[in-house]
Design a protein around this motif. Structure first.
Motif, PDB file in Angstrom:
ATOM      1  N   PHE A 185      -0.159 -39.112  41.739  1.00  0.00           N
ATOM      2  CA  PHE A 185       0.017 -40.607  40.990  1.00  0.00           C
ATOM      3  C   PHE A 185       0.657 -41.432  41.668  1.00  0.00           C
ATOM      4  O   PHE A 185       1.568 -41.414  42.220  1.00  0.00           O
ATOM      5  CB  PHE A 185       0.605 -40.556  39.515  1.00  0.00           C
ATOM      6  N   GLY A 233       2.538 -45.477  41.888  1.00  0.00           N
ATOM      7  CA  GLY A 233       3.337 -46.531  41.229  1.00  0.00           C
ATOM      8  C   GLY A 233       2.829 -47.573  41.439  1.00  0.00           C
ATOM      9  O   GLY A 233       1.707 -48.165  41.932  1.00  0.00           O
ATOM     10  N   ASP A 274       8.654 -46.565  37.107  1.00  0.00           N
ATOM     11  CA  ASP A 274       7.753 -46.266  36.057  1.00  0.00           C
ATOM     12  C   ASP A 274       6.293 -47.062  36.177  1.00  0.00           C
ATOM     13  O   ASP A 274       6.271 -48.123  36.626  1.00  0.00           O
ATOM     14  CB  ASP A 274       8.459 -46.757  34.602  1.00  0.00           C
ATOM     15  N   ALA A 285      -1.388 -44.702  34.174  1.00  0.00           N
ATOM     16  CA  ALA A 285      -1.550 -43.294  34.496  1.00  0.00           C
ATOM     17  C   ALA A 285      -2.823 -42.802  34.156  1.00  0.00           C
ATOM     18  O   ALA A 285      -3.337 -41.985  35.110  1.00  0.00           O
ATOM     19  CB  ALA A 285      -0.145 -42.422  33.773  1.00  0.00           C
ATOM     20  N   VAL A 321       7.013 -42.097  37.499  1.00  0.00           N
ATOM     21  CA  VAL A 321       6.116 -41.662  38.490  1.00  0.00           C
ATOM     22  C   VAL A 321       6.626 -40.311  38.965  1.00  0.00           C
ATOM     23  O   VAL A 321       5.753 -39.482  39.396  1.00  0.00           O
ATOM     24  CB  VAL A 321       5.639 -42.814  39.516  1.00  0.00           C
ATOM     25  N   ASN A 368       4.737 -36.584  38.990  1.00  0.00           N
ATOM     26  CA  ASN A 368       4.217 -36.191  40.190  1.00  0.00           C
ATOM     27  C   ASN A 368       4.880 -34.606  40.466  1.00  0.00           C
ATOM     28  O   ASN A 368       4.242 -33.544  41.232  1.00  0.00           O
ATOM     29  CB  ASN A 368       4.578 -36.877  41.589  1.00  0.00           C
TER      30      ASN A 368
END
Length: 199
Positions: free
Chosen positions: A69, A71, A140, A146, A187, A191
């Protein structure tokens, strides 16, 4: 001599007393209590993986691999050369200071939107995936940001989209005291747990 005893001596005593109380006692008590009650937070909310420091919950980091993912973009620059970009440089936290009518900002955001739409065609791109935060260090993203990345993560990791969606849902943190801020997803934590799913 009377003036010295009447004014200077009390001033020196009060200065020394306040230095001891506010410079030594108070910080010492607060540090001890924080280590006792909140040791994880007071030591920087650091994450270790097999004894190696991998990051902090408080400071974002650049994720470039499609297996993770991503950020928010970061606007921070190098500490030694402000003309060079250095994403998530915690030693030089700053924003770009570009206003909403600035053409450079508009062009940059449009480029980011185009790139992300290649990854997930037809789906609106969440604003936090194309704009940086005020500090440039935001760890975040929103749940929408997300969720936007689910197809890529599922494809790259060989997982079903439902499994990735559940992982995100499990990491959504609510508003502070139910009223401050917005729902968000860290994040780094996301992850790290994604790696556990596919290890």
């Amino acid at each position: 001599m009377n003036i010295a005893l009447k004014y200077i001596r009390p001033a020196i005593v009060i200065t020394l007393l306040l230095t001891i109380v506010t410079g030594l006692l108070y910080p010492g008590v607060v540090t001890a209590l924080s280590q006792l009650i909140f040791p994880y937070q007071s030591n920087g909310s650091l994450h270790y993986n097999n004894g190696t420091l991998v990051g902090s919950d408080l400071i974002g980091q650049e994720w470039t691999s499609p297996r993770y993912f991503h950020g928010r973009p970061s606007a921070t620059v190098s500490s030694t050369d402000s003309s060079k970009s250095e994403p998530y440089n915690a030693a030089n936290s700053s924003a770009s200071n570009l206003g909403p009518t600035n053409q450079n900002l508009t062009d940059t955001v449009q480029e980011r939107v185009k790139e992300l739409q290649k990854e997930n065609p037809g789906v609106p791109v969440p604003v936090d995936l194309v704009t940086s935060s005020g500090s440039g260090l935001d760890p975040d993203i929103t749940p929408a940001a997300a969720n936007f990345q689910i197809p890529r993560i599922a494809r790259e990791r060989g997982l079903s989209q439902d499994v990735v969606k559940k992982l995100i849902d499990d990491h959504i943190q609510g508003r502070f005291l139910f009223i401050f801020g917005e729902e968000h997803v860290n994040v780094l934590q996301l992850n790290l747990d994604l790696d556990k799913l596919t290890s």
